[in-house]
Design a protein around this motif. Structure first.
Motif, mmCIF file in Angstrom:
data_model
loop_
_atom_site.group_PDB
_atom_site.id
_atom_site.type_symbol
_atom_site.label_atom_id
_atom_site.label_comp_id
_atom_site.label_asym_id
_atom_site.label_seq_id
_atom_site.Cartn_x
_atom_site.Cartn_y
_atom_site.Cartn_z
ATOM 1 N N ASN A 1 0.437 -0.926 -0.116
ATOM 2 C CA ASN A 1 0.083 0.058 0.400
ATOM 3 C C ASN A 1 0.909 1.483 -0.114
ATOM 4 O O ASN A 1 0.227 2.261 -0.245
ATOM 5 C CB ASN A 1 -0.590 0.115 1.078
ATOM 6 N N LYS A 2 2.104 1.462 0.139
ATOM 7 C CA LYS A 2 2.789 2.096 0.204
ATOM 8 C C LYS A 2 4.125 2.692 -0.778
ATOM 9 O O LYS A 2 4.444 1.081 -1.879
ATOM 10 C CB LYS A 2 4.263 1.602 1.384
ATOM 11 N N SER A 3 3.138 3.394 -1.885
ATOM 12 C CA SER A 3 3.398 3.621 -3.300
ATOM 13 C C SER A 3 4.666 4.375 -3.216
ATOM 14 O O SER A 3 5.176 5.172 -2.699
ATOM 15 C CB SER A 3 2.513 4.317 -4.322
ATOM 16 N N ASP B 1 6.444 7.280 -6.118
ATOM 17 C CA ASP B 1 5.663 7.434 -7.464
ATOM 18 C C ASP B 1 6.785 8.325 -8.360
ATOM 19 O O ASP B 1 7.671 7.895 -8.059
ATOM 20 C CB ASP B 1 4.832 9.911 -6.812
ATOM 21 N N ILE B 2 6.581 8.971 -9.781
ATOM 22 C CA ILE B 2 7.551 8.976 -10.763
ATOM 23 C C ILE B 2 8.489 10.172 -10.553
ATOM 24 O O ILE B 2 9.334 9.151 -11.161
ATOM 25 C CB ILE B 2 6.787 8.821 -12.287
ATOM 26 N N ASP B 3 7.955 11.147 -9.720
ATOM 27 C CA ASP B 3 8.824 11.423 -9.167
ATOM 28 C C ASP B 3 10.204 10.849 -8.130
ATOM 29 O O ASP B 3 11.113 11.576 -8.693
ATOM 30 C CB ASP B 3 8.592 13.140 -8.713
ATOM 31 N N ARG B 4 9.846 10.483 -8.083
ATOM 32 C CA ARG B 4 10.972 9.607 -6.460
ATOM 33 C C ARG B 4 11.786 8.599 -7.629
ATOM 34 O O ARG B 4 13.169 8.778 -7.092
ATOM 35 C CB ARG B 4 9.802 9.481 -5.185
ATOM 36 N N LEU B 5 11.101 7.942 -8.248
ATOM 37 C CA LEU B 5 11.527 6.953 -9.143
ATOM 38 C C LEU B 5 12.445 7.663 -9.863
ATOM 39 O O LEU B 5 13.972 7.402 -9.923
ATOM 40 C CB LEU B 5 10.842 6.146 -9.964
ATOM 41 N N GLU B 6 13.024 8.849 -10.573
ATOM 42 C CA GLU B 6 13.639 9.400 -11.733
ATOM 43 C C GLU B 6 14.339 10.330 -10.340
ATOM 44 O O GLU B 6 15.372 9.967 -11.276
ATOM 45 C CB GLU B 6 12.884 10.788 -11.805
ATOM 46 N N PHE B 7 14.727 10.059 -9.150
ATOM 47 C CA PHE B 7 15.378 11.119 -8.747
ATOM 48 C C PHE B 7 16.514 10.266 -8.386
ATOM 49 O O PHE B 7 17.077 10.232 -8.816
ATOM 50 C CB PHE B 7 14.869 11.473 -7.512
ATOM 51 N N VAL C 1 11.830 -6.742 -15.698
ATOM 52 C CA VAL C 1 9.976 -6.716 -14.856
ATOM 53 C C VAL C 1 10.220 -7.502 -15.163
ATOM 54 O O VAL C 1 8.943 -7.317 -13.694
ATOM 55 C CB VAL C 1 9.813 -6.150 -16.760
ATOM 56 N N THR C 2 10.025 -8.795 -15.077
ATOM 57 C CA THR C 2 9.379 -9.965 -14.660
ATOM 58 C C THR C 2 9.929 -10.135 -12.911
ATOM 59 O O THR C 2 9.134 -10.524 -12.152
ATOM 60 C CB THR C 2 10.149 -11.106 -14.930
ATOM 61 N N LYS C 3 11.296 -9.789 -12.890
ATOM 62 C CA LYS C 3 12.494 -9.898 -11.437
ATOM 63 C C LYS C 3 11.700 -8.715 -11.294
ATOM 64 O O LYS C 3 11.501 -8.804 -9.494
ATOM 65 C CB LYS C 3 13.992 -9.776 -12.160
ATOM 66 N N ASP C 4 11.680 -7.711 -10.902
ATOM 67 C CA ASP C 4 11.428 -6.945 -9.920
ATOM 68 C C ASP C 4 9.846 -6.948 -10.108
ATOM 69 O O ASP C 4 9.662 -6.425 -8.841
ATOM 70 C CB ASP C 4 11.390 -5.375 -11.121
ATOM 71 N N LEU C 5 9.263 -7.326 -10.535
ATOM 72 C CA LEU C 5 7.278 -7.564 -10.266
ATOM 73 C C LEU C 5 6.851 -8.594 -9.086
ATOM 74 O O LEU C 5 6.614 -8.902 -8.333
ATOM 75 C CB LEU C 5 6.583 -7.958 -11.058
ATOM 76 N N ALA C 6 8.324 -9.479 -9.383
ATOM 77 C CA ALA C 6 7.927 -10.512 -8.489
ATOM 78 C C ALA C 6 8.593 -10.186 -6.555
ATOM 79 O O ALA C 6 8.198 -10.697 -5.833
ATOM 80 C CB ALA C 6 8.456 -11.609 -8.672
ATOM 81 N N SER C 7 9.944 -8.752 -7.225
ATOM 82 C CA SER C 7 10.181 -8.203 -5.409
ATOM 83 C C SER C 7 9.488 -7.044 -4.779
ATOM 84 O O SER C 7 9.691 -6.297 -4.582
ATOM 85 C CB SER C 7 11.681 -8.109 -5.371
ATOM 86 N N ASN C 8 8.285 -6.919 -6.046
ATOM 87 C CA ASN C 8 7.138 -5.499 -5.528
ATOM 88 C C ASN C 8 8.547 -4.424 -5.971
ATOM 89 O O ASN C 8 8.443 -3.348 -4.499
ATOM 90 C CB ASN C 8 7.236 -5.349 -3.590
ATOM 91 N N THR D 1 9.576 0.003 -10.476
ATOM 92 C CA THR D 1 9.801 0.642 -11.953
ATOM 93 C C THR D 1 9.091 1.495 -12.743
ATOM 94 O O THR D 1 8.011 1.396 -12.050
ATOM 95 C CB THR D 1 10.253 -0.821 -11.958
ATOM 96 N N TYR D 2 9.633 1.853 -13.890
ATOM 97 C CA TYR D 2 8.855 2.154 -14.656
ATOM 98 C C TYR D 2 8.063 2.158 -15.260
ATOM 99 O O TYR D 2 6.898 2.330 -15.754
ATOM 100 C CB TYR D 2 9.678 3.030 -15.919
ATOM 101 N N PRO D 3 8.016 0.176 -16.086
ATOM 102 C CA PRO D 3 6.870 -0.172 -16.456
ATOM 103 C C PRO D 3 5.545 -0.362 -15.177
ATOM 104 O O PRO D 3 4.723 -0.918 -15.716
ATOM 105 C CB PRO D 3 7.763 -1.840 -16.768
ATOM 106 N N LYS D 4 6.414 -0.850 -14.252
ATOM 107 C CA LYS D 4 5.284 -0.591 -13.421
ATOM 108 C C LYS D 4 4.048 0.940 -13.324
ATOM 109 O O LYS D 4 2.935 0.077 -12.603
ATOM 110 C CB LYS D 4 5.940 -0.884 -11.778
#
Length: 349
Positions: free
Chosen positions: A229-231, A233-239, A290-297, A300-303
């Motif tokens: 439930n803790k997201s 956002d795109i700004d934080r990911l880009e940083f 993407v597959t590995k990252d989705l499994a580990s929550n 990412t940009y695709p998410k």
């Protein structure tokens, strides 16, 4: 804060005549998903890149990368001799530093120096310093308190091979050696102005510290969570992407341009190329994993954007980075353009 007075290398005279400069060392970051061009500008960019395509096609990218990486490896081997004491600490430093890798950052540093009229010898000391910093960051990343990785470049990570305390100390030693190697004027050909080395040192400090790599690592740690439930956002990911990995790529290109005596306009184009290039490779990495990252929550940009929009973003970054190469000599720009093509090629396999 402005740079110290700029210097431009005069290849015919073999010197850097002094020239005033007002170039700031930092530029406002691009906003995510905001990279776009008016249609006329996009057409001009396409035409310019097409006119350079013949020169780029004649460029042997593989041979270039192999030749430059071999030169960097020889310089790194000399920079950390095996016979120094404490012997085990230097062995651990060499174990990680000489373990292989693409040497992307030092090659970018050398290429940026050459594109503005410098030569490899001007950029080799900072190129080695950048690889030392990059290796240090990997050694720290692998530690149990960070990513806890047992392998690095196909062999046991440094803390697995030498123990955690020595791995920490060896990484710290590489960091401080990087500054000594960069600042030691005996490492440069005669006539290289100390002012350039000072500017390069300031840029390296910015890239590593609280404005750069360390800040990105802290934000990444704070954003790693098992709470669905803790997201982030795109700004934080880009940083995170721009600072944890992208900032050292930016620094490599900018420092190379500094050592080549790049003009204000050249330095601005190089920095903006590097910012788009660095983020592009992070987005590509997100897509490929993407597959590995989705499994580990992992966020990412695709998410956050979806796969299709992430691929579109790669194209936007690619176009933006290429636009900043359009006024450089096509053959000297070829390494930069081929690296972009390589990033795009990864997505097609």
């Amino acid at each position: 804060m402005a740079f110290a007075p700029g210097l431009t290398f005069d290849s015919s005279a073999g010197r850097w005549p002094l020239r005033s400069s007002s170039l700031s060392h930092s530029l406002p970051p691009y906003r995510h998903l905001s990279i776009c061009f008016p249609s006329a500008k996009a057409a001009d960019i396409k035409a310019d890149i097409s006119s350079a395509s013949v020169a780029t096609a004649e460029f042997d990218f593989k041979a270039y990368m192999l030749e430059k990486s071999a030169s960097v490896n020889r310089a790194l081997d000399l920079a950390v001799p095996p016979q120094l004491h404490p012997k085990l600490m230097h062995e651990a430093m060499r174990y990680s530093l000489l373990a292989g890798g693409k040497r992307l950052r030092p090659i970018l540093c050398i290429a940026a120096c050459e594109i503005v009229g410098g030569v490899q010898a001007f950029a080799m000391p900072p190129a080695c310093a950048l690889e030392m910093v990059h290796t240090m960051s990997l050694m720290h990343d692998d530690l149990p308190c960070m990513d806890d990785d047992d392998l690095r470049r196909g062999q046991p990570s440094c803390h697995r091979a030498y123990g955690e305390p020595l791995a920490v100390l060896a990484a710290d030693a590489l960091l401080f050696l990087s500054y000594r190697h960069l600042a030691d004027m005996d490492n440069y050909p005669s006539g290289v102005p100390p002012a350039l080395v000072l500017r390069a040192t300031a840029e390296l400090s910015r890239c590593i510290g609280a404005e750069g790599l360390v800040a990105g690592q802290v934000m990444d740690m704070e954003s790693t969570t098992d709470d669905l439930n803790k997201s982030v956002d795109i700004d934080r990911l880009e940083f995170i992407h721009r600072h944890k990995a992208g900032v050292l790529i930016e620094g490599s290109v900018v420092i190379g341009g500094i050592m080549g005596g790049g003009s204000d306009c050249e330095m601005k184009r190089l920095r903006r190329y590097a910012r788009s290039f660095g983020l592009l490779f992070q987005v590509v990495d997100d897509i490929l994993d993407v597959t590995k990252d989705l499994a580990s929550n992992k966020t990412t940009y695709p998410k956050l954007l979806g796969m299709e929009r992430s691929r579109e973003f790669v194209e936007e970054l690619l176009c933006d980075a290429k636009s900043h190469m359009e006024d450089f000599d096509p053959m000297k720009a070829a390494p930069f353009l081929q690296l972009l093509n390589y990033g795009k090629m990864l997505l097609s396999h």
